[in-house]
Motif scaffolding. Structure first.
Motif, short mmCIF file in Angstrom:
data_model
loop_
_atom_site.label_atom_id
_atom_site.label_comp_id
_atom_site.label_asym_id
_atom_site.label_seq_id
_atom_site.Cartn_x
_atom_site.Cartn_y
_atom_site.Cartn_z
N GLY A 178 0.17 -1.27 0.19
CA GLY A 178 -0.28 -0.32 0.25
C GLY A 178 0.42 1.56 0.11
O GLY A 178 1.99 1.58 0.21
N ALA A 179 0.25 2.84 -0.31
CA ALA A 179 0.57 3.71 0.04
C ALA A 179 1.25 4.19 0.43
O ALA A 179 0.18 4.53 1.77
N TRP A 180 2.59 5.21 1.16
CA TRP A 180 2.65 5.49 2.45
C TRP A 180 2.11 7.27 2.52
O TRP A 180 2.30 7.29 3.00
N ILE A 181 3.18 7.35 0.86
CA ILE A 181 2.80 8.83 0.41
C ILE A 181 1.46 8.76 0.25
O ILE A 181 1.40 8.31 -0.90
N GLN A 182 0.33 10.21 0.84
CA GLN A 182 -0.84 9.72 0.10
C GLN A 182 -0.96 10.96 -0.14
O GLN A 182 -1.75 11.61 -1.57
N ALA A 183 -0.09 11.90 -0.55
CA ALA A 183 0.00 12.99 -2.24
C ALA A 183 1.21 13.97 -1.85
O ALA A 183 2.45 14.03 -1.65
#
Length: 175
Positions: free
Chosen positions: A150-155
């Protein structure tokens, strides 16, 4: 008379020999060369205050170069973009751990990796004979790809599309 001729020819020979010498061509440290990409990290809920990610490791895709938190400035990090291609990819691993450092009971997921691919246009700029060329980057764009975990960088937000100096951040990442 012979002494004068020898002296004249000796001086003439030294003049010719030293006329070909030039000063050392050394690029001064003050000369700005190819700039690094400056990235700042923020909490996704607090987009004003800088927040350094825990145990961040950055690895160039297809390369063995690794950057870790201890190499970063307190408010930003700087990584190089490729000078021989229009794309550079890095794996950003949050809460990096290996071997005995892996904690199966950790409340925060370890080794969460996102890949960031930077694309840009390269423009060579001639500085001088001593320093040669530097690369300026324009039209910076970024794509993020979450890993299997999953992504840890959200934006993210591109602050400057031109990477020509290291005085301000070019990219902000929110996690």
């Amino acid at each position: 008379m012979i002494f004068r001729n020898r002296l004249f020819f000796g001086l003439l020979l030294m003049l010719v020999a030293f006329s070909g010498c030039q000063r050392d061509d050394i690029c001064p440290e003050s000369t700005q060369t190819t700039s690094l990409l400056i990235i700042r990290f923020y909490d996704v809920d607090d987009r004003v205050t800088f927040q350094s990610p825990t145990n961040l490791q950055i690895k160039a895709v297809g390369d063995t170069t690794v950057y870790t938190n201890d190499l970063f400035n307190t408010d930003s990090l700087a990584i190089p973009l490729r000078t021989d291609a229009d794309v550079t990819s890095y794996e950003f691993t949050f809460n990096y751990a290996e071997g005995d450092d892996i904690d199966p009971d950790s409340p925060v997921e370890q080794n969460n990796t996102d890949t960031l691919t930077f694309s840009y246009i390269r423009d060579q700029e001639y500085l001088n004979r001593a320093c040669s060329f530097k690369i300026n980057y324009s039209e910076l764009d970024v794509e993020t790809e979450a890993g299997e975990d999953g992504a840890w960088i959200q934006a993210y937000q591109i602050e400057q599309e031109e990477v020509t100096n290291e005085t301000e951040a070019h990219l902000s990442l929110y996690y």
